[in-house]
Design a protein around this motif. Structure first.
Motif, PDB file in Angstrom:
ATOM      1  N   LEU A  43      -7.495  -4.025  -4.329  1.00  0.00           N
ATOM      2  CA  LEU A  43      -8.052  -3.951  -3.166  1.00  0.00           C
ATOM      3  C   LEU A  43      -7.185  -4.426  -1.880  1.00  0.00           C
ATOM      4  O   LEU A  43      -6.254  -5.321  -2.193  1.00  0.00           O
ATOM      5  CB  LEU A  43      -9.391  -4.738  -2.998  1.00  0.00           C
ATOM      6  N   PRO A  44      -7.122  -3.790  -0.740  1.00  0.00           N
ATOM      7  CA  PRO A  44      -6.539  -4.394   0.214  1.00  0.00           C
ATOM      8  C   PRO A  44      -6.412  -5.814   0.630  1.00  0.00           C
ATOM      9  O   PRO A  44      -7.708  -6.367   0.699  1.00  0.00           O
ATOM     10  CB  PRO A  44      -6.774  -3.736   1.407  1.00  0.00           C
ATOM     11  N   GLY A  45      -5.513  -6.619   0.400  1.00  0.00           N
ATOM     12  CA  GLY A  45      -5.614  -8.003   0.459  1.00  0.00           C
ATOM     13  C   GLY A  45      -5.801  -8.911  -0.685  1.00  0.00           C
ATOM     14  O   GLY A  45      -5.664 -10.137  -0.800  1.00  0.00           O
ATOM     15  N   GLU A  46      -6.141  -8.268  -1.747  1.00  0.00           N
ATOM     16  CA  GLU A  46      -6.589  -8.746  -2.976  1.00  0.00           C
ATOM     17  C   GLU A  46      -5.336  -9.611  -3.505  1.00  0.00           C
ATOM     18  O   GLU A  46      -5.316 -10.555  -4.230  1.00  0.00           O
ATOM     19  CB  GLU A  46      -7.108  -7.893  -4.127  1.00  0.00           C
ATOM     20  N   GLU A  47      -3.993  -9.256  -3.166  1.00  0.00           N
ATOM     21  CA  GLU A  47      -3.141  -9.891  -4.041  1.00  0.00           C
ATOM     22  C   GLU A  47      -3.112 -11.503  -3.480  1.00  0.00           C
ATOM     23  O   GLU A  47      -2.561 -12.410  -3.836  1.00  0.00           O
ATOM     24  CB  GLU A  47      -1.753  -9.357  -3.511  1.00  0.00           C
ATOM     25  N   SER A  61       3.944  -0.445  -5.463  1.00  0.00           N
ATOM     26  CA  SER A  61       4.313   1.178  -6.049  1.00  0.00           C
ATOM     27  C   SER A  61       5.119   1.885  -5.117  1.00  0.00           C
ATOM     28  O   SER A  61       5.413   1.044  -3.864  1.00  0.00           O
ATOM     29  CB  SER A  61       3.222   1.924  -6.326  1.00  0.00           C
ATOM     30  N   GLN A  62       5.992   2.914  -5.503  1.00  0.00           N
ATOM     31  CA  GLN A  62       6.793   3.516  -4.657  1.00  0.00           C
ATOM     32  C   GLN A  62       6.024   3.983  -3.324  1.00  0.00           C
ATOM     33  O   GLN A  62       6.587   4.023  -2.187  1.00  0.00           O
ATOM     34  CB  GLN A  62       7.340   4.595  -5.261  1.00  0.00           C
ATOM     35  N   ASN A  63       4.800   4.367  -3.330  1.00  0.00           N
ATOM     36  CA  ASN A  63       3.991   4.708  -1.938  1.00  0.00           C
ATOM     37  C   ASN A  63       3.367   3.523  -1.317  1.00  0.00           C
ATOM     38  O   ASN A  63       2.370   3.521  -0.624  1.00  0.00           O
ATOM     39  CB  ASN A  63       3.232   5.550  -2.346  1.00  0.00           C
ATOM     40  N   GLY A  64       3.749   2.356  -1.753  1.00  0.00           N
ATOM     41  CA  GLY A  64       3.299   0.937  -1.134  1.00  0.00           C
ATOM     42  C   GLY A  64       2.043   0.523  -1.427  1.00  0.00           C
ATOM     43  O   GLY A  64       1.499  -0.679  -0.863  1.00  0.00           O
ATOM     44  N   ARG A  65       1.318   0.693  -2.388  1.00  0.00           N
ATOM     45  CA  ARG A  65       0.108   0.413  -2.919  1.00  0.00           C
ATOM     46  C   ARG A  65       0.510  -0.900  -4.056  1.00  0.00           C
ATOM     47  O   ARG A  65       1.188  -0.643  -4.928  1.00  0.00           O
ATOM     48  CB  ARG A  65      -0.399   1.542  -3.743  1.00  0.00           C
ATOM     49  N   ALA A  66      -0.394  -1.859  -3.778  1.00  0.00           N
ATOM     50  CA  ALA A  66      -0.395  -3.123  -4.426  1.00  0.00           C
ATOM     51  C   ALA A  66      -1.127  -2.797  -5.735  1.00  0.00           C
ATOM     52  O   ALA A  66      -2.108  -2.331  -5.791  1.00  0.00           O
ATOM     53  CB  ALA A  66      -0.843  -4.248  -3.582  1.00  0.00           C
ATOM     54  N   TYR A  67      -0.588  -3.326  -6.788  1.00  0.00           N
ATOM     55  CA  TYR A  67      -1.162  -3.574  -8.027  1.00  0.00           C
ATOM     56  C   TYR A  67      -0.821  -4.513  -8.985  1.00  0.00           C
ATOM     57  O   TYR A  67       0.193  -5.276  -8.568  1.00  0.00           O
ATOM     58  CB  TYR A  67      -0.958  -2.096  -8.813  1.00  0.00           C
ATOM     59  N   ALA A  68      -1.517  -5.056 -10.030  1.00  0.00           N
ATOM     60  CA  ALA A  68      -1.264  -6.196 -11.032  1.00  0.00           C
ATOM     61  C   ALA A  68      -1.030  -5.457 -12.385  1.00  0.00           C
ATOM     62  O   ALA A  68      -1.672  -4.687 -12.637  1.00  0.00           O
ATOM     63  CB  ALA A  68      -2.535  -6.888 -10.974  1.00  0.00           C
ATOM     64  N   VAL A  69      -0.137  -5.894 -13.054  1.00  0.00           N
ATOM     65  CA  VAL A  69       0.292  -5.923 -14.364  1.00  0.00           C
ATOM     66  C   VAL A  69       0.006  -6.991 -15.246  1.00  0.00           C
ATOM     67  O   VAL A  69       0.382  -8.001 -14.635  1.00  0.00           O
ATOM     68  CB  VAL A  69       1.915  -5.360 -14.370  1.00  0.00           C
TER      69      VAL A  69
END
Length: 159
Positions: A43-47, A61-69
């Motif tokens: 989610l936006p800000g979830e990081e 990601s390359q398109n600037g989206r935050a994700y978690a691994v």
């Protein structure tokens, strides 16, 4: 989304999960296994909430989206919203939301082969969470982004 809004979503779900048991036992936690590039959209800000999780690597990601691994296990209270709602997704439907099976989960989650076993209380909580998201501009934007990702998935897979 601000931290308070994200925590409100977490509270709506509480301890509810797709079934009233550890669904990871059905599939040996297949949803928690993958490559270093497999992750869950944040989610936006979830990081900000998850940056201290010892089991997650936060990426962009390359398109600037935050994700978690993840590393295959987690402290459950420190897992992303996307993990909490898996294998379902919240879709924006005009001014409302719909809860659908996440098509990306089709090949890993056995619950989607028997959706009648998914806890209706869990689905109701997801709908409530989706309605909360709709009250926030960044929540609506996230739902638009998710819908875009699912459309891209459908185009790629033809399903």
């Amino acid at each position: 989304m601000n931290v308070g809004e994200i925590l409100a979503l977490y509270r709506v779900l509480g301890s509810l999960t797709p079934i009233r048991a550890d669904c990871g036992e059905l599939c040996e936690a297949a949803c928690c296994k993958g490559s270093d590039e497999d992750g869950m959209l944040l989610l936006p800000g979830e990081e900000k909430l998850l940056r201290f999780s010892p089991d997650l690597r936060l990426k962009t990601s390359q398109n600037g989206r935050a994700y978690a691994v993840c590393n295959g296990k987690c402290v459950r209270v420190l897992r992303p919203f996307s993990c909490r709602i898996y294998p379902l997704a919240i879709l924006k439907d005009g001014d409302n939301v719909r809860i659908v099976a996440d098509p990306r989960a089709k090949y890993t989650c056995p619950l989607l082969k028997a959706p009648e076993y998914i806890d209706p209380d869990f689905v109701r909580a997801l709908r409530k969470a989706g309605k909360l998201m709709m009250k926030s501009a960044s929540g609506r934007a996230y739902l638009d982004l998710l819908a875009e990702e699912l459309r891209a998935y459908y185009r790629f897979t033809g399903k």
